[in-house]
Scaffold this motif. Structure first.
Motif, PDB file in Angstrom:
ATOM      1  N   ALA A 206       0.835  -1.208   0.000  1.00 24.25           N
ATOM      2  CA  ALA A 206       0.000   0.000   0.000  1.00 24.25           C
ATOM      3  C   ALA A 206       0.868   1.256   0.000  1.00 24.25           C
ATOM      4  O   ALA A 206       0.795   2.095   0.908  1.00 24.25           O
ATOM      5  N   HIS A 207       1.722   1.368  -1.015  1.00 21.02           N
ATOM      6  CA  HIS A 207       2.625   2.518  -1.178  1.00 21.02           C
ATOM      7  C   HIS A 207       2.327   3.183  -2.515  1.00 21.02           C
ATOM      8  O   HIS A 207       2.163   2.491  -3.529  1.00 21.02           O
ATOM      9  N   LEU A 208       2.327   4.504  -2.525  1.00 21.62           N
ATOM     10  CA  LEU A 208       2.076   5.213  -3.779  1.00 21.62           C
ATOM     11  C   LEU A 208       3.363   5.268  -4.597  1.00 21.62           C
ATOM     12  O   LEU A 208       4.316   5.953  -4.219  1.00 21.62           O
ATOM     13  N   PRO A 222       4.369  10.626  -3.466  1.00 25.55           N
ATOM     14  CA  PRO A 222       4.989   9.344  -3.799  1.00 25.55           C
ATOM     15  C   PRO A 222       5.990   8.863  -2.759  1.00 25.55           C
ATOM     16  O   PRO A 222       6.623   9.659  -2.075  1.00 25.55           O
ATOM     17  N   CYS A 223       6.140   7.556  -2.689  1.00 27.13           N
ATOM     18  CA  CYS A 223       7.056   6.937  -1.731  1.00 27.13           C
ATOM     19  C   CYS A 223       8.496   7.298  -2.075  1.00 27.13           C
ATOM     20  O   CYS A 223       8.920   7.224  -3.229  1.00 27.13           O
ATOM     21  N   GLN A 224       9.262   7.677  -1.061  1.00 26.22           N
ATOM     22  CA  GLN A 224      10.663   8.100  -1.234  1.00 26.22           C
ATOM     23  C   GLN A 224      11.644   6.969  -0.943  1.00 26.22           C
ATOM     24  O   GLN A 224      12.846   7.222  -0.844  1.00 26.22           O
ATOM     25  N   LEU A 225      11.153   5.756  -0.738  1.00 27.55           N
ATOM     26  CA  LEU A 225      12.017   4.594  -0.493  1.00 27.55           C
ATOM     27  C   LEU A 225      12.987   4.856   0.663  1.00 27.55           C
ATOM     28  O   LEU A 225      14.199   4.788   0.499  1.00 27.55           O
ATOM     29  N   ARG A 226      12.424   5.167   1.814  1.00 28.41           N
ATOM     30  CA  ARG A 226      13.261   5.432   2.987  1.00 28.41           C
ATOM     31  C   ARG A 226      13.238   4.285   3.988  1.00 28.41           C
ATOM     32  O   ARG A 226      14.101   4.158   4.835  1.00 28.41           O
ATOM     33  N   ASN A 227      12.125   3.496   3.939  1.00 27.36           N
ATOM     34  CA  ASN A 227      11.970   2.338   4.813  1.00 27.36           C
ATOM     35  C   ASN A 227      12.062   2.675   6.299  1.00 27.36           C
ATOM     36  O   ASN A 227      12.751   2.000   7.065  1.00 27.36           O
ATOM     37  N   VAL A 228      11.359   3.736   6.682  1.00 28.13           N
ATOM     38  CA  VAL A 228      11.204   4.025   8.108  1.00 28.13           C
ATOM     39  C   VAL A 228       9.699   4.109   8.421  1.00 28.13           C
ATOM     40  O   VAL A 228       9.266   4.860   9.280  1.00 28.13           O
ATOM     41  N   CYS A 229       8.939   3.318   7.690  1.00 31.33           N
ATOM     42  CA  CYS A 229       7.490   3.507   7.672  1.00 31.33           C
ATOM     43  C   CYS A 229       6.819   3.311   9.035  1.00 31.33           C
ATOM     44  O   CYS A 229       5.779   3.917   9.288  1.00 31.33           O
ATOM     45  N   GLU A 230       7.381   2.445   9.887  1.00 30.25           N
ATOM     46  CA  GLU A 230       6.711   2.182  11.172  1.00 30.25           C
ATOM     47  C   GLU A 230       6.740   3.407  12.085  1.00 30.25           C
ATOM     48  O   GLU A 230       6.116   3.417  13.141  1.00 30.25           O
ATOM     49  N   ARG A 231       7.458   4.472  11.681  1.00 27.65           N
ATOM     50  CA  ARG A 231       7.435   5.720  12.475  1.00 27.65           C
ATOM     51  C   ARG A 231       6.254   6.603  12.074  1.00 27.65           C
ATOM     52  O   ARG A 231       6.006   7.627  12.693  1.00 27.65           O
ATOM     53  N   GLY A 232       5.544   6.242  10.976  1.00 31.62           N
ATOM     54  CA  GLY A 232       4.551   7.120  10.360  1.00 31.62           C
ATOM     55  C   GLY A 232       5.213   7.763   9.159  1.00 31.62           C
ATOM     56  O   GLY A 232       6.450   7.853   9.095  1.00 31.62           O
ATOM     57  N   CYS A 233       4.414   8.224   8.184  1.00 28.20           N
ATOM     58  CA  CYS A 233       5.008   8.778   6.963  1.00 28.20           C
ATOM     59  C   CYS A 233       4.443  10.161   6.686  1.00 28.20           C
ATOM     60  O   CYS A 233       3.266  10.306   6.338  1.00 28.20           O
ATOM     61  N   GLY A 234       5.285  11.180   6.830  1.00 25.51           N
ATOM     62  CA  GLY A 234       4.856  12.559   6.606  1.00 25.51           C
ATOM     63  C   GLY A 234       4.449  12.839   5.170  1.00 25.51           C
ATOM     64  O   GLY A 234       3.717  13.798   4.900  1.00 25.51           O
ATOM     65  N   TYR A 235       4.927  12.016   4.230  1.00 24.48           N
ATOM     66  CA  TYR A 235       4.521  12.180   2.824  1.00 24.48           C
ATOM     67  C   TYR A 235       3.143  11.563   2.560  1.00 24.48           C
ATOM     68  O   TYR A 235       2.606  11.709   1.467  1.00 24.48           O
ATOM     69  N   GLY A 236       2.622  10.828   3.542  1.00 22.33           N
ATOM     70  CA  GLY A 236       1.361  10.111   3.294  1.00 22.33           C
ATOM     71  C   GLY A 236       1.519   9.113   2.169  1.00 22.33           C
ATOM     72  O   GLY A 236       0.567   8.785   1.463  1.00 22.33           O
ATOM     73  N   ALA A 237       2.739   8.591   2.005  1.00 23.16           N
ATOM     74  CA  ALA A 237       3.004   7.730   0.844  1.00 23.16           C
ATOM     75  C   ALA A 237       2.479   6.325   1.033  1.00 23.16           C
ATOM     76  O   ALA A 237       2.259   5.612   0.057  1.00 23.16           O
ATOM     77  N   TYR A 238       2.310   5.908   2.288  1.00 28.16           N
ATOM     78  CA  TYR A 238       1.636   4.615   2.474  1.00 28.16           C
ATOM     79  C   TYR A 238       0.248   4.857   3.033  1.00 28.16           C
ATOM     80  O   TYR A 238      -0.020   5.882   3.655  1.00 28.16           O
ATOM     81  N   PHE A 239      -0.613   3.888   2.818  1.00 28.99           N
ATOM     82  CA  PHE A 239      -2.002   4.017   3.249  1.00 28.99           C
ATOM     83  C   PHE A 239      -2.105   3.884   4.754  1.00 28.99           C
ATOM     84  O   PHE A 239      -1.599   2.923   5.335  1.00 28.99           O
ATOM     85  N   ARG A 357      13.983   0.057  -0.481  1.00 27.69           N
ATOM     86  CA  ARG A 357      12.606  -0.348  -0.834  1.00 27.69           C
ATOM     87  C   ARG A 357      11.912  -0.882   0.419  1.00 27.69           C
ATOM     88  O   ARG A 357      12.436  -1.787   1.067  1.00 27.69           O
ATOM     89  N   PRO A 358      10.718  -0.335   0.742  1.00 22.43           N
ATOM     90  CA  PRO A 358      10.099  -0.726   2.006  1.00 22.43           C
ATOM     91  C   PRO A 358       9.244  -1.985   1.884  1.00 22.43           C
ATOM     92  O   PRO A 358       8.296  -2.173   2.650  1.00 22.43           O
ATOM     93  N   ALA A 359       9.557  -2.845   0.932  1.00 23.88           N
ATOM     94  CA  ALA A 359       8.800  -4.091   0.774  1.00 23.88           C
ATOM     95  C   ALA A 359       9.678  -5.053  -0.018  1.00 23.88           C
ATOM     96  O   ALA A 359      10.535  -4.620  -0.784  1.00 23.88           O
TER      97      ALA A 359
HETATM   98  S1  SF4 Z   1       8.203   6.324   5.294  1.00 19.88           S
HETATM   99 FE1  SF4 Z   1       7.828   4.507   4.021  1.00 19.88          FE
HETATM  100  S2  SF4 Z   1       6.069   5.087   2.741  1.00 19.88           S
HETATM  101 FE2  SF4 Z   1       6.901   6.988   3.565  1.00 19.88          FE
HETATM  102  S3  SF4 Z   1       8.260   7.719   1.950  1.00 19.88           S
HETATM  103 FE3  SF4 Z   1       9.486   6.531   3.439  1.00 19.88          FE
HETATM  104  S4  SF4 Z   1       9.531   4.469   2.570  1.00 19.88           S
HETATM  105 FE4  SF4 Z   1       7.904   5.540   1.525  1.00 19.88          FE
END
Ligand code: SF4
Ligand SMILES: Cc1cc2nc3c(=O)[nH]c(=O)nc-3n(C[C@H](O)[C@H](O)[C@H](O)COP(=O)(O)OP(=O)(O)OC[C@H]3O[C@@H](n4cnc5c(N)ncnc54)[C@H](O)[C@@H]3O)c2cc1C
Length: 563
Positions: A206-208, A222-239, A357-359
């Motif tokens: 569920a990543h844009l 869009p997802c910035q491929l940072r893989n810190v998603c469990e902190r929350g995503c300020g870009y709203g890139a994941y659902f 890549r967060p997946a």
């Molecule tokens: S936190 Fe996750 S969903 Fe948000 S931009 Fe980074 S990798 Fe993508």
């Protein structure tokens, strides 16, 4: 009536129900037991590594004192700690020899902030399984009933992935897939050459990757491929509820959200056979209050909703509201975890990949599909896979000091791959959630008791998954292969389901084919408790589709005056 609808819980399912009901013009109240969360402002995703306490580690004393269960979850760290309950404040009980890991977060958005975002459809192999092999009751729906709702939720959530044309893993309207790295591509080639029935595909998540105008209007990027998603995503890139469903619901002007509101019980009006009130305790002031609405949705997560229903006893429902069948609280299931294998690859040392890549990738179920394979179990398992370079992987902590350590960290290390199996768990009446008589939490609510174990079928699935994982890695040239041993206690996959299951027959199930309680016309339950079997895929996409479908059905019934 205070509202047209009340939704209990603001996580993945509550967010969906709220959005759909609000968009149908219904004045909707969301009651959330946890604190308010500001999307973006309350996340730590922009904290650089040196600002993350203890490089992500949480002190052992703090873990054992406050997070004994939650800290066993892979996504728990010092930058995400705020998204887990403190076990010390939210106790539950289990038999001493049968642990269950109840992993959860009480805050606006629920576990939609911390979830792993893996999104796969179930198929008719799953929906027909109970009827075919006689375990559990028949699902009252088939794939055709839910397929348009999968389409709807996937478009809105934004699911990236590759279409594969597989009957056991139906495709959807995917955003462009993320790219597989060189090792994944080589593994895919080898597995598919050796086993024509197996398919390796990039993770559906569920990543844009390419936000649509609808996503952009909600402020998502869009997802910035940072893989810190469990902190929350300020870009709203994941659902999440906070990036997507609640903002959409808010835009209608029909949404009211009250946080710090613990739903204690539902009142029942026997003359009208309806829920007549939702009783709430303010978590800060401990003041009680009651709200009324024409329809009530429980979306407090599987065990949370079951706790509310079991606690809503009355002379008409002495075993819990909507529980004439005695199925409420029973048939608890969770995917079997701890299966798979890990290995190191000697090759591709001159290759790396772009971003984080967060997946990973997915290898869907391949046993017992069209025909029963020569195996000693029913149903099956699938694998998620992850690859990394050993010293540069985010979760790896290289030990050492000084120049030698610095030198070692200049090299990315060898490639490694982990195949993580998810096995189906069969529904069994004895796997059960009950309330502990005479023990309450800090708000006076009876504690939950969870008694749940894996059975022989789950153990056999695990054995086979371990063997297959190790064999596939060996065939693809991996070395130093460690196959997983014992399976983990249930709860660990955080896919708890089944305690208010759907079914045709009110005598053996709690909910009908639209997630409506058989016994109480204006009560719907759409979290994982509704699930009649687990299938092998991560379940939240199915919960979302069922939630959207049920909400629209309820809106139809309200519109036509039936409820
Ligand atoms: S936190 Fe996750 S969903 Fe948000 S931009 Fe980074 S990798 Fe993508
Ligand atoms: C680390 C992690 C990784 C995961 N990865 C995946 C994945 O990759 N794919 C997948 O499909 N699933 C995954 N999951 C599971 C997924 O998060 C859950 O299936 C999903 O969140 C369930 O949605 P829900 O709405 O039922 O519950 P939740 O999202 O947990 O929301 C329930 C909400 O109800 C509130 N609540 C509870 N009790 C009450 C009460 N009495 N009164 C008022 N409010 C109440 C809670 O505070 C919470 O906000 C993962 C979970 C975790 C923790």
């Amino acid at each position: 009536m205070d509202f047209d609808a009340i939704v209990v819980g603001s996580g993945i399912t509550g967010g969906w129900v709220a959005k759909e009901l609000c968009e149908r013009g219904l004045k909707t109240l969301v009651l959330e037991r946890g604190r308010d969360v500001k999307h973006g402002a309350d996340y730590l995703d922009f904290a650089p590594p040196w600002e993350v306490p203890n490089r992500g580690e949480v002190p052992e004393e703090e873990k054992s004192e406050h997070y004994a269960v939650q800290s066993t979850c892979y996504a728990f760290n010092s930058a995400s700690k705020q998204w887990w309950v403190r076990d010390s404040e939210h106790p539950y009980s289990t038999p001493a020899d049968r642990p269950y890991s109840w992993i959860r977060g009480y805050h606006l958005g629920g576990r939609s902030i911390t979830w792993g975002r893996q999104t796969y459809r179930m198929s008719d192999f799953d929906f027909a399984a109970n009827k075919q092999d006689g375990h559990g009751v028949d699902w009252p729906i088939r794939y055709a009933d839910i397929s348009p709702w999968y389409d709807r939720v996937e478009r809105f959530a934004g699911i990236s992935g590759a279409s594969e044309g597989l009957e056991q893993l139906p495709d959807g309207p995917f955003l462009s897939p993320m790219a597989m790295n060189c090792l994944e591509q080589a593994f895919k080639k080898k597995v598919e050459e050796d086993h024509p029935a197996r398919r390796v595909t990039v993770a559906r998540c569920a990543h844009l990757t390419e936000p649509s105008p609808e996503h952009i209007k909600l402020g998502r990027g869009p997802c910035q491929l940072r893989n810190v998603c469990e902190r929350g995503c300020g870009y709203g890139a994941y659902f999440s509820s906070l990036s997507a469903t609640l903002p959409a619901a808010r835009k209608t002007g029909n949404l009211t959200v009250i946080t710090d509101a613990i739903v204690e019980r539902l009142d029942y009006d026997h003359a009208k056979r309806r829920v007549s009130g939702v009783r709430v305790i303010d978590s800060k002031t401990r003041q009680g209050k009651s709200y009324q609405a024409r329809v009530v949705f429980l979306c407090a997560s599987t065990i949370g909703s079951t706790q509310i229903l079991l606690g809503s006893r009355s002379e008409f429902f002495p075993k819990g509201l909507a529980n004439k069948s005695d199925a409420l609280g029973r048939y608890l299931m969770d995917h079997v975890m701890g299966l798979g294998a890990i290995g190191t690859h000697p090759g591709f040392l001159d290759r790396y990949y772009y971003g984080r890549r967060p997946a990973g990738f997915y290898l869907p179920r391949y046993v017992n599909l069209r025909e029963k394979d020569a195996v000693d179990f029913t149903r099956g398992f699938g694998f998620q896979g992850y690859t990394w370079r050993s010293t540069w992987y985010r979760g790896i902590h290289e030990v050492g000091v000084g120049a030698e350590l610095k030198q070692r960290l200049r090299e990315p290390g060898r490639w490694e791959m982990h195949l993580i199996g998810f096995g189906e768990m069969l529904p069994r009446a004895d796997n059960r959630v009950t309330l502990v008589e005479g023990r309450t939490d800090g708000w006076g609510i009876p504690l939950v008791h969870i008694d749940c174990t894996h059975g022989e079928n789950e153990r056999r699935i695990a054995e086979r998954a371990n063997l297959d994982a190790a064999a596939m890695l060996a065939a693809a040239g991996f070395e130093n292969i460690r196959s997983n041993g014992a399976i983990m206690p249930p709860g660990h996959s955080v896919h708890e389901m089944g305690t208010a299951r759907m079914g045709h027959d009110p005598a053996t199930s709690v909910l009908n084919r639209y997630n409506q309680a058989h016994d109480v016309a204006n009560l719907f339950v759409t979290d994982g408790s509704c699930m009649t079997s687990t299938g092998t895929t991560n379940p939240s996409l199915t919960y979302m589709a069922l939630s959207a479908r049920a909400a629209n059905h309820a809106a139809d019934l309200l519109g036509s005056g039936v409820i």
